[in-house]
Design a protein around this motif. Structure first.
Motif, PDB file in Angstrom:
ATOM      1  N   SER A 127       0.840  -1.202   0.000  1.00 37.37           N
ATOM      2  CA  SER A 127       0.000   0.000   0.000  1.00 37.37           C
ATOM      3  C   SER A 127       0.876   1.254   0.000  1.00 37.37           C
ATOM      4  N   ALA A 128       0.675   2.106  -1.004  1.00 32.24           N
ATOM      5  CA  ALA A 128       1.434   3.358  -1.066  1.00 32.24           C
ATOM      6  C   ALA A 128       1.117   4.239   0.141  1.00 32.24           C
ATOM      7  N   ALA A 129      -0.152   4.245   0.555  1.00 34.62           N
ATOM      8  CA  ALA A 129      -0.538   5.051   1.720  1.00 34.62           C
ATOM      9  C   ALA A 129       0.160   4.565   2.981  1.00 34.62           C
ATOM     10  N   ARG A 130       0.291   3.260   3.104  1.00 34.63           N
ATOM     11  CA  ARG A 130       0.973   2.696   4.288  1.00 34.63           C
ATOM     12  C   ARG A 130       2.453   3.046   4.256  1.00 34.63           C
ATOM     13  N   ARG A 131       3.069   2.993   3.086  1.00 36.47           N
ATOM     14  CA  ARG A 131       4.497   3.342   2.991  1.00 36.47           C
ATOM     15  C   ARG A 131       4.715   4.817   3.327  1.00 36.47           C
ATOM     16  N   GLN A 132       3.825   5.663   2.826  1.00 38.98           N
ATOM     17  CA  GLN A 132       3.955   7.093   3.108  1.00 38.98           C
ATOM     18  C   GLN A 132       3.772   7.367   4.597  1.00 38.98           C
ATOM     19  N   GLN A 133       2.818   6.706   5.208  1.00 39.51           N
ATOM     20  CA  GLN A 133       2.593   6.878   6.647  1.00 39.51           C
ATOM     21  C   GLN A 133       3.795   6.434   7.451  1.00 39.51           C
ATOM     22  N   PRO A 145      17.386   5.589   9.553  1.00 38.72           N
ATOM     23  CA  PRO A 145      18.726   5.364   8.974  1.00 38.72           C
ATOM     24  C   PRO A 145      18.820   5.933   7.565  1.00 38.72           C
ATOM     25  N   THR A 146      19.887   6.663   7.311  1.00 39.99           N
ATOM     26  CA  THR A 146      20.074   7.303   6.015  1.00 39.99           C
ATOM     27  C   THR A 146      20.141   6.291   4.889  1.00 39.99           C
ATOM     28  N   ASP A 147      20.913   5.232   5.074  1.00 45.54           N
ATOM     29  CA  ASP A 147      21.045   4.226   4.015  1.00 45.54           C
ATOM     30  C   ASP A 147      19.693   3.590   3.691  1.00 45.54           C
ATOM     31  N   LEU A 148      18.893   3.346   4.701  1.00 46.85           N
ATOM     32  CA  LEU A 148      17.579   2.748   4.492  1.00 46.85           C
ATOM     33  C   LEU A 148      16.689   3.682   3.682  1.00 46.85           C
ATOM     34  N   LEU A 149      16.669   4.953   4.054  1.00 48.66           N
ATOM     35  CA  LEU A 149      15.838   5.920   3.343  1.00 48.66           C
ATOM     36  C   LEU A 149      16.315   6.103   1.903  1.00 48.66           C
ATOM     37  N   ALA A 150      17.632   6.150   1.715  1.00 46.90           N
ATOM     38  CA  ALA A 150      18.172   6.313   0.362  1.00 46.90           C
ATOM     39  C   ALA A 150      17.787   5.134  -0.525  1.00 46.90           C
ATOM     40  N   GLY A 151      17.896   3.928   0.022  1.00 45.37           N
ATOM     41  CA  GLY A 151      17.506   2.750  -0.744  1.00 45.37           C
ATOM     42  C   GLY A 151      16.033   2.785  -1.098  1.00 45.37           C
ATOM     43  N   ALA A 152      15.201   3.243  -0.163  1.00 44.83           N
ATOM     44  CA  ALA A 152      13.769   3.337  -0.428  1.00 44.83           C
ATOM     45  C   ALA A 152      13.474   4.402  -1.488  1.00 44.83           C
ATOM     46  N   VAL A 153      14.194   5.520  -1.448  1.00 46.31           N
ATOM     47  CA  VAL A 153      14.026   6.569  -2.455  1.00 46.31           C
ATOM     48  C   VAL A 153      14.306   6.020  -3.853  1.00 46.31           C
ATOM     49  N   LEU A 154      15.377   5.271  -3.980  1.00 45.67           N
ATOM     50  CA  LEU A 154      15.778   4.757  -5.293  1.00 45.67           C
ATOM     51  C   LEU A 154      14.843   3.663  -5.798  1.00 45.67           C
ATOM     52  N   ALA A 155      14.073   3.064  -4.893  1.00 42.38           N
ATOM     53  CA  ALA A 155      13.188   1.963  -5.293  1.00 42.38           C
ATOM     54  C   ALA A 155      11.726   2.379  -5.426  1.00 42.38           C
ATOM     55  N   GLU A 156      11.359   3.546  -4.908  1.00 44.22           N
ATOM     56  CA  GLU A 156       9.951   3.928  -4.817  1.00 44.22           C
ATOM     57  C   GLU A 156       9.398   4.467  -6.144  1.00 44.22           C
ATOM     58  N   ASP A 158       5.873   5.280  -6.501  1.00 38.92           N
ATOM     59  CA  ASP A 158       4.767   6.202  -6.267  1.00 38.92           C
ATOM     60  C   ASP A 158       5.305   7.611  -6.014  1.00 38.92           C
ATOM     61  N   PRO A 159       4.837   8.617  -6.765  1.00 41.64           N
ATOM     62  CA  PRO A 159       5.406   9.966  -6.619  1.00 41.64           C
ATOM     63  C   PRO A 159       5.168  10.594  -5.252  1.00 41.64           C
ATOM     64  N   ASN A 160       4.026  10.310  -4.646  1.00 40.56           N
ATOM     65  CA  ASN A 160       3.747  10.895  -3.323  1.00 40.56           C
ATOM     66  C   ASN A 160       4.642  10.285  -2.253  1.00 40.56           C
ATOM     67  N   VAL A 161       4.793   8.976  -2.298  1.00 42.48           N
ATOM     68  CA  VAL A 161       5.672   8.312  -1.336  1.00 42.48           C
ATOM     69  C   VAL A 161       7.114   8.748  -1.572  1.00 42.48           C
ATOM     70  N   ALA A 162       7.504   8.850  -2.844  1.00 45.28           N
ATOM     71  CA  ALA A 162       8.871   9.270  -3.173  1.00 45.28           C
ATOM     72  C   ALA A 162       9.152  10.661  -2.625  1.00 45.28           C
ATOM     73  N   GLY A 163       8.170  11.553  -2.732  1.00 43.89           N
ATOM     74  CA  GLY A 163       8.347  12.901  -2.192  1.00 43.89           C
ATOM     75  C   GLY A 163       8.529  12.882  -0.687  1.00 43.89           C
ATOM     76  N   ALA A 164       7.748  12.051  -0.006  1.00 42.20           N
ATOM     77  CA  ALA A 164       7.874  11.929   1.448  1.00 42.20           C
ATOM     78  C   ALA A 164       9.235  11.361   1.826  1.00 42.20           C
ATOM     79  N   LEU A 165       9.699  10.393   1.066  1.00 44.56           N
ATOM     80  CA  LEU A 165      11.010   9.790   1.340  1.00 44.56           C
ATOM     81  C   LEU A 165      12.134  10.806   1.133  1.00 44.56           C
ATOM     82  N   ARG A 166      12.053  11.590   0.060  1.00 47.16           N
ATOM     83  CA  ARG A 166      13.089  12.612  -0.173  1.00 47.16           C
ATOM     84  C   ARG A 166      13.084  13.633   0.959  1.00 47.16           C
TER      85      ARG A 166
END
Length: 339
Positions: A127-133, A145-156, A158-166
């Protein structure tokens, strides 16, 4: 050869050899007078065949079938073993990634560990909503963790989730640029696009250097993102890409504004004006292209642009001429007001 000697030479324990006998996998050809198992040369060869198949990950039942069924297709079993092994390696890599993410967060106690695990579960959700939450509302006091967030950014995707991750990555406090840098050289163009957009949110020389290098990327979208981001930092290496964006009509208004900002430096103004003028005169420049270029001149320093616009006011293309005349008037009014 008695069982003890077979065990010594083959490396298979006597207990396992008895188990093979019980299952019917390797039955010794004979027995001694005293009833001890006696193995012939062909029995020894069969033991080594069994051990070879075990080394591939086959169960004893599969080995028995493989060795006794004349219709058994080895390729089918090997293909199944490959798929199962790949699945196991995937699960183990996922586990390793989770362990590294937990370790990178430097947990001080089990609550920290459990918080990171909950974050990981959220990011793995379908769920994109669950990932964003999970990104916007992590567990209390759990460092991201920075590495975790960076990996998620590169894999995401959904544009809304990607924006939240960035957003979260830019505020995580670690070295986000270094964590994103491998994405800039990925063979996957989608990953490079995600990386350049994320790096654009960071200040500093390292981010600027990566953005400037991305101006040479083979993908136009990567070059455009890099040009917009690097130009806001005053990097004139972005000029050719920005001019191309005006010509192609991709984010042309923003590109023209950035060209105008760069041209405020007298050392770069002539170069930018020359690049725009050259495109204006190109034989491939149709009416729409020439209109966008004419509008771009209005972003240049008035003292440089007004003469070009005045000449364009007499252009044979009526639309270009009208726009140029109007813009020339605006620039002249501006110059008069400044005088």
């Amino acid at each position: 050869m008695l069982i003890g000697e077979v065990a010594r030479r083959s490396g298979v324990s006597s207990r396992m050899l008895r188990h093979y006998d019980t299952l019917g996998l390797v039955r010794p050809t004979g027995r001694t007078v005293g009833g001890y198992r006696e193995y012939a040369a062909r029995d020894i060869r069969r033991i080594f065949h069994v051990e070879s198949l075990r080394s591939l990950g086959l169960s004893l039942r599969q080995i028995g079938r493989a060795m006794e069924d004349p219709a058994f297709a080895p390729a089918t079993l090997v293909g199944d073993l490959i798929r199962r092994t790949e699945d196991r390696l995937r699960r183990e890599r996922e586990l390793l990634d989770r362990l590294r993410a937990v370790d990178a967060s430097a947990p001080e106690g089990w609550p920290d560990v459990l918080g990171i695990i909950e974050l990981l579960r959220g990011l793995d959700s379908a769920s994109a909503a669950r990932r964003q939450q999970a990104v916007l509302a992590p567990a209390d006091d759990v460092p991201l963790p920075t590495d975790l967030l960076a990996g998620a950014v590169l894999a995401e995707a959904d544009p809304n989730v990607a924006g939240a991750l960035r957003w979260a990555l830019a505020r995580a406090g670690g070295d986000g640029v270094a964590s994103l840098a491998p994405g800039m050289t990925s063979a996957d163009v989608v990953v490079r696009r995600r990386a350049v957009r994320a790096i654009a949110g960071f200040a500093g020389a390292e981010a600027t250097a990566l953005l400037t290098a991305a101006l040479g990327d083979p993908d136009p979208a990567v070059r455009r993102h890099a040009a917009l981001a690097s130009a806001t930092r005053g990097e004139t290496a972005a000029v050719p890409t920005l001019v191309t964006m005006v010509v192609e009509g991709t984010n042309d208004v923003e590109a023209a504004e950035l060209l105008g900002a760069l041209s405020r430096d007298a050392g770069h103004a002539d170069r930018i004006m020359s690049a725009l003028t050259a495109e204006l005169a190109a034989p491939t420049a149709d009416s729409a292209v020439r209109i966008r270029l004419t509008q771009a001149f209005a972003e240049m320093p008035p003292a440089l642009a007004k003469d070009v616009l005045r000449r364009l006011a007499d252009d044979e293309d009526r639309a270009v001429a009208l726009i140029a005349a109007a813009l020339a008037g605006v620039l002249e009014d501006r110059l008069s007001a400044e005088a």
